[in-house]
Motif scaffolding. Structure first.
Motif, PDB file in Angstrom:
ATOM      1  N   MET A   1       0.617  -1.260  -0.214  1.00 17.90           N
ATOM      2  CA  MET A   1       0.045   0.113  -0.119  1.00 17.90           C
ATOM      3  C   MET A   1       0.875   1.158   0.091  1.00 17.90           C
ATOM      4  SD  MET A   1      -2.995   1.178   2.742  1.00 17.90           S
ATOM      5  CE  MET A   1      -3.845  -0.269   2.154  1.00 17.90           C
ATOM      6  N   GLU A   2       0.698   2.315  -0.884  1.00 20.21           N
ATOM      7  CA  GLU A   2       1.384   3.309  -0.958  1.00 20.21           C
ATOM      8  C   GLU A   2       0.337   4.734  -0.340  1.00 20.21           C
ATOM      9  OE1 GLU A   2       4.183   3.685  -1.669  1.00 20.21           O
ATOM     10  OE2 GLU A   2       4.886   1.368  -2.342  1.00 20.21           O
ATOM     11  N   GLN A   3       1.247   5.666   0.064  1.00 19.10           N
ATOM     12  CA  GLN A   3       0.682   6.745   0.630  1.00 19.10           C
ATOM     13  C   GLN A   3       1.127   8.062   0.049  1.00 19.10           C
ATOM     14  OE1 GLN A   3       0.903   6.737   4.885  1.00 19.10           O
ATOM     15  NE2 GLN A   3      -0.297   8.475   5.389  1.00 19.10           N
ATOM     16  N   THR A   4       0.263   8.568  -0.498  1.00 17.77           N
ATOM     17  CA  THR A   4       0.611   9.769  -1.346  1.00 17.77           C
ATOM     18  C   THR A   4       0.100  11.142  -0.651  1.00 17.77           C
ATOM     19  OG1 THR A   4       0.546   8.618  -3.174  1.00 17.77           O
ATOM     20  CG2 THR A   4       0.581  10.985  -3.623  1.00 17.77           C
ATOM     21  N   GLY A   5       0.928  12.010  -0.359  1.00 17.89           N
ATOM     22  CA  GLY A   5       0.537  13.063   0.377  1.00 17.89           C
ATOM     23  C   GLY A   5      -0.149  12.961   1.584  1.00 17.89           C
ATOM     24  N   GLY A   6       0.046  11.978   2.116  1.00 20.90           N
ATOM     25  CA  GLY A   6      -0.603  11.533   3.512  1.00 20.90           C
ATOM     26  C   GLY A   6      -1.992  11.110   3.176  1.00 20.90           C
ATOM     27  N   LEU A   7      -2.549  10.925   2.345  1.00 19.43           N
ATOM     28  CA  LEU A   7      -4.172  10.626   2.200  1.00 19.43           C
ATOM     29  C   LEU A   7      -4.368   9.778   1.241  1.00 19.43           C
ATOM     30  CD1 LEU A   7      -5.370  14.467   2.274  1.00 19.43           C
ATOM     31  CD2 LEU A   7      -5.210  12.571   3.941  1.00 19.43           C
ATOM     32  N   GLN A   8      -4.115   9.720   0.022  1.00 19.25           N
ATOM     33  CA  GLN A   8      -4.416   8.849  -1.155  1.00 19.25           C
ATOM     34  C   GLN A   8      -3.941   7.453  -0.967  1.00 19.25           C
ATOM     35  OE1 GLN A   8      -6.889   9.387  -2.889  1.00 19.25           O
ATOM     36  NE2 GLN A   8      -7.018  11.609  -2.201  1.00 19.25           N
ATOM     37  N   VAL A   9      -4.631   6.437  -0.415  1.00 18.26           N
ATOM     38  CA  VAL A   9      -4.134   5.163  -0.027  1.00 18.26           C
ATOM     39  C   VAL A   9      -4.961   4.149  -0.597  1.00 18.26           C
ATOM     40  CG1 VAL A   9      -3.730   3.701   1.868  1.00 18.26           C
ATOM     41  CG2 VAL A   9      -3.374   6.000   2.030  1.00 18.26           C
ATOM     42  N   THR A  10      -4.629   3.292  -1.409  1.00 17.99           N
ATOM     43  CA  THR A  10      -5.177   2.010  -1.902  1.00 17.99           C
ATOM     44  C   THR A  10      -4.697   0.598  -1.099  1.00 17.99           C
ATOM     45  OG1 THR A  10      -3.988   1.873  -3.722  1.00 17.99           O
ATOM     46  CG2 THR A  10      -6.073   3.080  -3.655  1.00 17.99           C
ATOM     47  N   SER A  11      -5.126  -0.341  -1.030  1.00 14.08           N
ATOM     48  CA  SER A  11      -4.466  -1.586  -0.790  1.00 14.08           C
ATOM     49  C   SER A  11      -4.826  -2.677  -1.622  1.00 14.08           C
ATOM     50  CB  SER A  11      -5.338  -2.111   0.599  1.00 14.08           C
ATOM     51  OG  SER A  11      -6.605  -2.561   0.252  1.00 14.08           O
ATOM     52  N   GLY A  12      -4.242  -3.722  -1.484  1.00 13.09           N
ATOM     53  CA  GLY A  12      -4.332  -5.041  -2.222  1.00 13.09           C
ATOM     54  C   GLY A  12      -5.952  -5.607  -2.487  1.00 13.09           C
ATOM     55  N   LEU A  13      -6.643  -5.019  -1.502  1.00 21.06           N
ATOM     56  CA  LEU A  13      -8.113  -5.457  -1.546  1.00 21.06           C
ATOM     57  C   LEU A  13      -9.101  -4.363  -1.713  1.00 21.06           C
ATOM     58  CD1 LEU A  13      -8.367  -8.005   1.602  1.00 21.06           C
ATOM     59  CD2 LEU A  13      -8.005  -8.666  -0.662  1.00 21.06           C
ATOM     60  N   VAL A  14      -8.995  -3.166  -1.284  1.00 19.76           N
ATOM     61  CA  VAL A  14     -10.015  -2.319  -1.542  1.00 19.76           C
ATOM     62  C   VAL A  14      -9.351  -0.995  -1.466  1.00 19.76           C
ATOM     63  CG1 VAL A  14     -12.112  -3.430  -0.573  1.00 19.76           C
ATOM     64  CG2 VAL A  14     -10.511  -1.943   1.083  1.00 19.76           C
ATOM     65  N   ASP A  15     -10.069   0.009  -2.051  1.00 19.58           N
ATOM     66  CA  ASP A  15      -9.534   1.389  -2.070  1.00 19.58           C
ATOM     67  C   ASP A  15     -10.539   2.316  -0.915  1.00 19.58           C
ATOM     68  OD1 ASP A  15      -9.341   4.248  -2.653  1.00 19.58           O
ATOM     69  OD2 ASP A  15      -9.386   3.996  -4.529  1.00 19.58           O
ATOM     70  N   PHE A  16      -9.781   2.952  -0.064  1.00 20.55           N
ATOM     71  CA  PHE A  16     -10.385   3.486   1.104  1.00 20.55           C
ATOM     72  C   PHE A  16     -11.512   4.617   0.427  1.00 20.55           C
ATOM     73  CE2 PHE A  16      -7.079   2.833   4.486  1.00 20.55           C
ATOM     74  CZ  PHE A  16      -7.659   1.623   4.866  1.00 20.55           C
ATOM     75  N   ASP A  17     -11.619   4.968  -0.810  1.00 22.45           N
ATOM     76  CA  ASP A  17     -12.375   5.784  -1.220  1.00 22.45           C
ATOM     77  C   ASP A  17     -13.317   5.227  -2.168  1.00 22.45           C
ATOM     78  OD1 ASP A  17     -11.509   8.261  -0.098  1.00 22.45           O
ATOM     79  OD2 ASP A  17     -10.325   8.794  -1.377  1.00 22.45           O
ATOM     80  N   ASP A  18     -13.360   3.784  -2.123  1.00 26.98           N
ATOM     81  CA  ASP A  18     -14.421   3.185  -2.949  1.00 26.98           C
ATOM     82  C   ASP A  18     -15.414   2.730  -1.915  1.00 26.98           C
ATOM     83  OD1 ASP A  18     -15.639   1.584  -4.582  1.00 26.98           O
ATOM     84  OD2 ASP A  18     -14.349  -0.148  -4.685  1.00 26.98           O
ATOM     85  N   PRO A  19     -16.566   3.471  -1.497  1.00 26.82           N
ATOM     86  CA  PRO A  19     -17.445   2.828  -0.651  1.00 26.82           C
ATOM     87  C   PRO A  19     -18.060   1.564  -0.803  1.00 26.82           C
ATOM     88  CG  PRO A  19     -18.037   5.339  -1.274  1.00 26.82           C
ATOM     89  CD  PRO A  19     -17.041   4.517  -2.257  1.00 26.82           C
ATOM     90  N   GLY A  20     -18.381   1.412  -2.251  1.00 28.05           N
ATOM     91  CA  GLY A  20     -19.288   0.089  -2.531  1.00 28.05           C
ATOM     92  C   GLY A  20     -18.062  -1.061  -2.330  1.00 28.05           C
ATOM     93  N   GLY A  21     -16.757  -0.925  -2.527  1.00 24.20           N
ATOM     94  CA  GLY A  21     -15.641  -2.057  -2.418  1.00 24.20           C
ATOM     95  C   GLY A  21     -15.883  -2.225  -0.891  1.00 24.20           C
ATOM     96  N   LEU A  22     -15.577  -1.037  -0.148  1.00 24.43           N
ATOM     97  CA  LEU A  22     -15.459  -1.429   1.314  1.00 24.43           C
ATOM     98  C   LEU A  22     -16.661  -2.125   2.039  1.00 24.43           C
ATOM     99  CD1 LEU A  22     -14.426   2.314   2.552  1.00 24.43           C
ATOM    100  CD2 LEU A  22     -13.063   0.240   2.793  1.00 24.43           C
ATOM    101  N   ILE A  23     -17.928  -1.603   1.690  1.00 25.51           N
ATOM    102  CA  ILE A  23     -19.097  -2.294   2.101  1.00 25.51           C
ATOM    103  C   ILE A  23     -19.221  -3.879   1.932  1.00 25.51           C
ATOM    104  CG2 ILE A  23     -21.681  -2.250   2.055  1.00 25.51           C
ATOM    105  CD1 ILE A  23     -21.332   0.780   1.773  1.00 25.51           C
ATOM    106  N   ALA A  24     -18.734  -3.908   0.471  1.00 22.21           N
ATOM    107  CA  ALA A  24     -18.904  -5.471  -0.140  1.00 22.21           C
ATOM    108  C   ALA A  24     -17.881  -6.239   0.588  1.00 22.21           C
ATOM    109  CB  ALA A  24     -18.622  -5.314  -1.542  1.00 22.21           C
ATOM    110  N   ALA A  25     -16.640  -5.714   1.132  1.00 19.83           N
ATOM    111  CA  ALA A  25     -15.677  -6.528   1.685  1.00 19.83           C
ATOM    112  C   ALA A  25     -15.899  -6.633   3.123  1.00 19.83           C
ATOM    113  CB  ALA A  25     -14.174  -5.488   1.517  1.00 19.83           C
ATOM    114  N   ASP A  26     -17.060  -5.809   3.760  1.00 24.20           N
ATOM    115  CA  ASP A  26     -17.236  -6.229   5.163  1.00 24.20           C
ATOM    116  C   ASP A  26     -18.242  -6.948   5.279  1.00 24.20           C
ATOM    117  OD1 ASP A  26     -17.366  -5.539   7.811  1.00 24.20           O
ATOM    118  OD2 ASP A  26     -18.706  -3.912   7.569  1.00 24.20           O
ATOM    119  N   LEU A  27     -17.990  -8.384   5.122  1.00 25.67           N
ATOM    120  CA  LEU A  27     -18.997  -9.340   5.254  1.00 25.67           C
ATOM    121  C   LEU A  27     -19.342  -9.690   6.533  1.00 25.67           C
ATOM    122  CD1 LEU A  27     -16.777 -12.184   2.899  1.00 25.67           C
ATOM    123  CD2 LEU A  27     -18.820 -10.505   2.221  1.00 25.67           C
TER     124      LEU A  27
END
Length: 400
Positions: A1-27
């Protein structure tokens, strides 16, 4: 996971700014459970408003004895004990088993989440037999329900959430009991306490809304906290004893929800450890590869890289600059501060105004002591919501 400007972060599973992906991953539905802290406080407020605790209003007990099961119930009791220390007219005794001296002059609060806990059931039965006023903040089922039937006041949770998210519910119940037993000059102590708990619930709901998956990272304190824990060894600290109880809860949730091991130390102990933290070799590594000691020669090879340490300090808007100064030598410090805007620490000159806004959540009370306890409770329980959501996001990031 990379951090750009201290804010924009994505991971191997979900993007923190992808609400649909977060909710879908929260089984497991942890995001929803973590957001129900306000509802738990509101349920307790409704019980107070309905007169469930009316028998406590004119009572002057010898002591308040809190018998708590292990886990979040014990942590919440520790928090309330620390919060009311030196401010309560009645001795507050926290224990895991009923003391032998408990009698008719005492109030016994039994709290936990396991209705089959025989120790809690025995505490209810024995305290009732000795004539104590008994309140049960445990699901009224099984042995606990049988022991409490007809002999105890029910503070059983009306809203069922997973135990790991039950900290606020137990804390709210204990705060209600303590407030009604404390000396008050309010004309209607029941309305006073219920009003505070309803205001607390609104405050916690607001914090949960700020941490909602739909809110982007820039304006989401819970997501920002989760990103600050990635790629670091974490040390939680606090500048007060109640704050340290919240720090301990956050570290427990980091392990239980995110699989991340975090240390918890008091601010004084952390200051003593600063020379070691500063001297520890990092070598610029963020995620060091494991070193096989069989093939590592300390006289030829460079020292093995270590993951950098980040300190997360629980503090108050009125103490944040002093705390930051005390930890200045650490280098990598994040202050966990609650304010009305929910955007972390206020700018220079805003501390007094932010503190006044925080105290303003307290309804008509009995003077400075009650207002101080209630304002601090609102701030710190707000941090519980933020930390719980952050640890869930940490889990969903796939970086645990």
């Amino acid at each position: 996971m990379e951090q750009t400007g201290g804010l924009q972060v994505t991971s191997g599973l979900v993007d923190f700014d992808d609400p649909g992906g977060l909710i879908a991953a929260d089984l497991s539905g942890h995001l929803r459970s973590a957001a129900l802290a306000g509802a738990q406080a509101r349920a307790v407020a409704s019980m107070v408003d309905e007169g469930v605790l009316a028998s406590l209003e004119d009572l002057g007990p010898r002591a308040v004895v809190v018998v708590c099961g292990a886990g979040p119930a014990e942590a919440a009791a520790e928090f309330v004990e620390a919060l009311t220390a030196g401010r309560l007219d009645v001795p507050f005794v926290r224990t895991t088993q009923l003391p032998p001296w408990v009698g008719a002059l005492d109030v016994v609060v039994v709290c936990g989440f396991d209705a089959g806990d025989l120790i809690l059931a025995q505490a209810v039965a024995v305290a009732a037999r000795r004539g104590a006023t008994v309140l049960v903040a445990v699901p009224l089922e099984g042995p606990v329900g049988e022991a409490a039937a007809g002999r105890a006041v029910s503070l059983a949770p009306r809203l069922h959430v997973p135990e790991r998210f039950g900290f606020v519910g137990v804390a709210a119940a204990l705060l209600a009991v303590v407030a009604l037993l404390g000396r008050t000059r309010a004309a209607d102590p029941r309305a006073d306490v219920a009003g505070f708990l309803f205001a607390l619930a609104d405050r916690l709901d607001a914090e949960a809304l700020r941490g909602h998956p739909d809110r982007e990272l820039d304006g989401n304190p819970a997501k920002r906290l989760a990103t600050r824990m990635i790629g670091r060894r974490i040390v939680f600290t606090a500048d007060t004893v109640p704050g340290l109880a919240i720090a301990e809860h956050a570290a427990t949730q980091a392990l239980a929800l995110g699989g991340q091991v975090a240390a918890v130390v008091g601010l004084t102990e952390l200051q003593l450890a600063i020379p070691e933290l500063v001297a520890a070799p990092v070598h610029g590594a963020v995620a060091a590869e494991p070193v096989d000691p069989l093939f590592h020669d300390p006289f030829i090879d460079a020292p093995p890289a270590q993951i950098p340490v980040r300190v997360l300090a629980v503090t108050d808007v009125s103490r944040q600059f002093d705390t930051a100064t005390r930890l200045r030598a650490v280098g990598d410090v994040e202050l966990l501060v609650i304010d009305e805007a929910g955007e972390g620490a206020p700018g220079p000159g805003e501390s007094a105004a932010a503190e006044n806004r925080t105290v303003g959540v307290d309804p008509i009370g009995d003077g400075g002591r009650a207002a101080g306890v209630r304002a601090e409770a609102a701030e710190l329980l707000g941090l519980v919501v933020r930390c719980d959501l952050a640890m869930v996001y940490r889990r969903l990031s796939g970086e645990a």
